[in-house]
Design an enzyme around this catalytic site. Structure first.
Site, short mmCIF file in Angstrom:
data_model
loop_
_atom_site.label_atom_id
_atom_site.label_comp_id
_atom_site.label_asym_id
_atom_site.label_seq_id
_atom_site.Cartn_x
_atom_site.Cartn_y
_atom_site.Cartn_z
N ARG A 47 -5.58 -12.72 12.82
CA ARG A 47 -4.50 -13.45 12.14
C ARG A 47 -4.03 -12.71 10.89
NH1 ARG A 47 -5.03 -19.74 10.85
NH2 ARG A 47 -6.92 -19.19 9.73
N LYS A 52 -2.57 -24.87 15.16
CA LYS A 52 -1.92 -26.02 14.52
C LYS A 52 -0.73 -25.60 13.66
CE LYS A 52 -5.67 -27.09 12.23
NZ LYS A 52 -6.53 -25.95 12.63
P1 ADP Z 1 -7.26 -23.21 9.28
O1 ADP Z 1 -5.78 -23.35 9.51
O2 ADP Z 1 -7.76 -21.86 9.62
O3 ADP Z 1 -8.04 -24.31 9.93
P2 ADP Z 1 -6.67 -24.19 6.65
O4 ADP Z 1 -5.61 -23.31 6.13
O5 ADP Z 1 -6.28 -25.52 7.20
O6 ADP Z 1 -7.51 -23.36 7.74
O7 ADP Z 1 -7.78 -24.45 5.56
C1 ADP Z 1 -8.34 -23.39 4.81
C2 ADP Z 1 -9.41 -23.94 3.87
O8 ADP Z 1 -8.80 -24.87 2.95
C3 ADP Z 1 -10.52 -24.75 4.55
O9 ADP Z 1 -11.57 -23.93 5.03
C4 ADP Z 1 -10.97 -25.65 3.40
O10 ADP Z 1 -11.78 -24.95 2.47
C5 ADP Z 1 -9.66 -25.98 2.71
N1 ADP Z 1 -9.03 -27.20 3.27
C6 ADP Z 1 -7.84 -27.29 3.92
N2 ADP Z 1 -7.58 -28.55 4.28
C7 ADP Z 1 -8.64 -29.29 3.88
C8 ADP Z 1 -8.98 -30.66 3.98
N3 ADP Z 1 -8.17 -31.54 4.60
N4 ADP Z 1 -10.17 -31.06 3.45
C9 ADP Z 1 -10.98 -30.20 2.83
N5 ADP Z 1 -10.73 -28.90 2.71
C10 ADP Z 1 -9.56 -28.43 3.21
P1 ADP Z 2 -4.52 -22.93 12.76
O1 ADP Z 2 -3.39 -23.37 11.87
O2 ADP Z 2 -4.94 -23.99 13.74
O3 ADP Z 2 -5.69 -22.38 11.99
P2 ADP Z 2 -2.73 -20.73 13.50
O4 ADP Z 2 -1.49 -21.42 13.90
O5 ADP Z 2 -2.75 -20.06 12.18
O6 ADP Z 2 -4.00 -21.72 13.66
O7 ADP Z 2 -3.09 -19.66 14.64
C1 ADP Z 2 -4.24 -18.83 14.54
C2 ADP Z 2 -3.92 -17.44 15.07
O8 ADP Z 2 -3.69 -17.50 16.48
C3 ADP Z 2 -2.67 -16.82 14.48
O9 ADP Z 2 -2.88 -15.44 14.34
C4 ADP Z 2 -1.57 -17.11 15.51
O10 ADP Z 2 -0.56 -16.11 15.49
C5 ADP Z 2 -2.37 -17.05 16.81
N1 ADP Z 2 -1.89 -17.98 17.85
C6 ADP Z 2 -1.34 -19.22 17.69
N2 ADP Z 2 -1.07 -19.78 18.88
C7 ADP Z 2 -1.46 -18.90 19.83
C8 ADP Z 2 -1.44 -18.90 21.27
N3 ADP Z 2 -0.97 -19.94 21.97
N4 ADP Z 2 -1.93 -17.81 21.91
C9 ADP Z 2 -2.42 -16.75 21.21
N5 ADP Z 2 -2.45 -16.69 19.86
C10 ADP Z 2 -1.99 -17.74 19.17
#
Ligand code: ADP
Ligand code: ADP
Ligand code: ZN
Length: 216
Positions: free
Chosen positions: A127, A13
């Site tokens: 990551r 995302k």
């Molecule tokens: P990822 O991209 O790996 O899904 P995020 O960076 O979006 O993780 O979120 C990291 C942490 O921040 C979550 O595990 C949660 O603790 C908190 N968080 C982020 N967005 C939300 C939300 N919309 N509601 C509740 N907690 C959130």
């Molecule tokens: P989210 O915000 O949903 O938690 P991230 O955008 O941070 O996810 O992506 C998670 C990990 O996967 C990062 O290390 C990123 O560089 C990698 N990544 C993102 N898109 C791809 C893809 N299409 N193929 C392989 N690795 C990816």
């Protein structure tokens, strides 16, 4: 263009939202980034959120909704936005709909990133994130030009505390239990588009462009 990116942790995302927000000229509103910035600045909100984030649990709805209410009220969000990692519960989805409605707006589409659990684990454990600008890299699939250094700003790359295997499992469970119900919620409202989230980053970006284009 008012979009929400929905998907489990590691689905890509942030990677896609960062590029598309630049392309479309709309802000990228990522609650996770906002919380980590609050923590880096040692604000009360950041310190409160840390307890939940470290455990892989969700931060309470009131806290997140308050944060988004303030962010969406800023002038740059008036012409559109990509919300990333929000909403994550039905209560947050309802609050978002209300906030937008009060401003005479609504979401155009919700893009769901479909990625297998095996691939999520691979992505999360590899990551790395820039401490300064939050750009995301991957040790194998998206490495920086120079190890440990951000291509974009020269900042230091680090591994998020919650990207360790133990916490990752908890976050995947939390997604299944608290966030996955949003799939039906948005499907029923005709807003949900699913994008295959595996494969080259460019092809996925193209699929999102197409999904967003047909939504408008
Ligand atoms: P990822 O991209 O790996 O899904 P995020 O960076 O979006 O993780 O979120 C990291 C942490 O921040 C979550 O595990 C949660 O603790 C908190 N968080 C982020 N967005 C939300 C939300 N919309 N509601 C509740 N907690 C959130
Ligand atoms: P989210 O915000 O949903 O938690 P991230 O955008 O941070 O996810 O992506 C998670 C990990 O996967 C990062 O290390 C990123 O560089 C990698 N990544 C993102 N898109 C791809 C893809 N299409 N193929 C392989 N690795 C990816
Ligand atoms: Zn950087």
């Amino acid at each position: 263009m008012r979009l929400a990116f929905l998907g489990p942790p590691g689905a890509g995302k942030g990677t896609q939202a960062r590029d598309l927000s630049r392309e479309w000229g709309v802000p990228h509103l990522a609650t996770g980034d906002m919380l980590r910035e609050a923590l880096a600045a040692r604000t009360a909100l950041g310190l409160e959120a840390k307890r939940f984030m470290d455990q892989g649990a969700l931060v309470p709805d009131e806290v997140i909704i308050g944060l988004m209410r303030e962010r969406l009220a800023k002038p740059d969000a008036a012409k559109g936005f990509i919300v990333d990692g929000f909403p994550r519960t039905i209560a947050q989805a309802e609050a978002l709909a209300r906030l937008l409605k009060d401003a005479g707006q609504a979401l155009d589409a919700v893009i769901f990133f479909d990625v297998s659990e095996e691939e999520l684990l691979r992505r999360l454990t590899g990551r790395r994130v820039c401490r300064q600008c939050q750009t995301t890299y991957h040790l194998v699939s998206a490495p920086p030009q120079k190890p440990g250094v951000c291509d974009r700003c020269g900042g230091e790359l680090y591994q998020r505390e919650d990207d360790r295997a133990e916490t990752v499992r908890r976050r995947l469970e939390v997604f299944a239990r608290q966030t996955a119900p949003l799939l039906d919620y948005y499907r029923q409202r005709n807003l949900l588009t699913t994008v295959a989230g595996e494969g080259p980053i460019d092809s996925i970006r193209q699929a999102i462009r197409r999904a967003a284009g047909t939504a408008r």
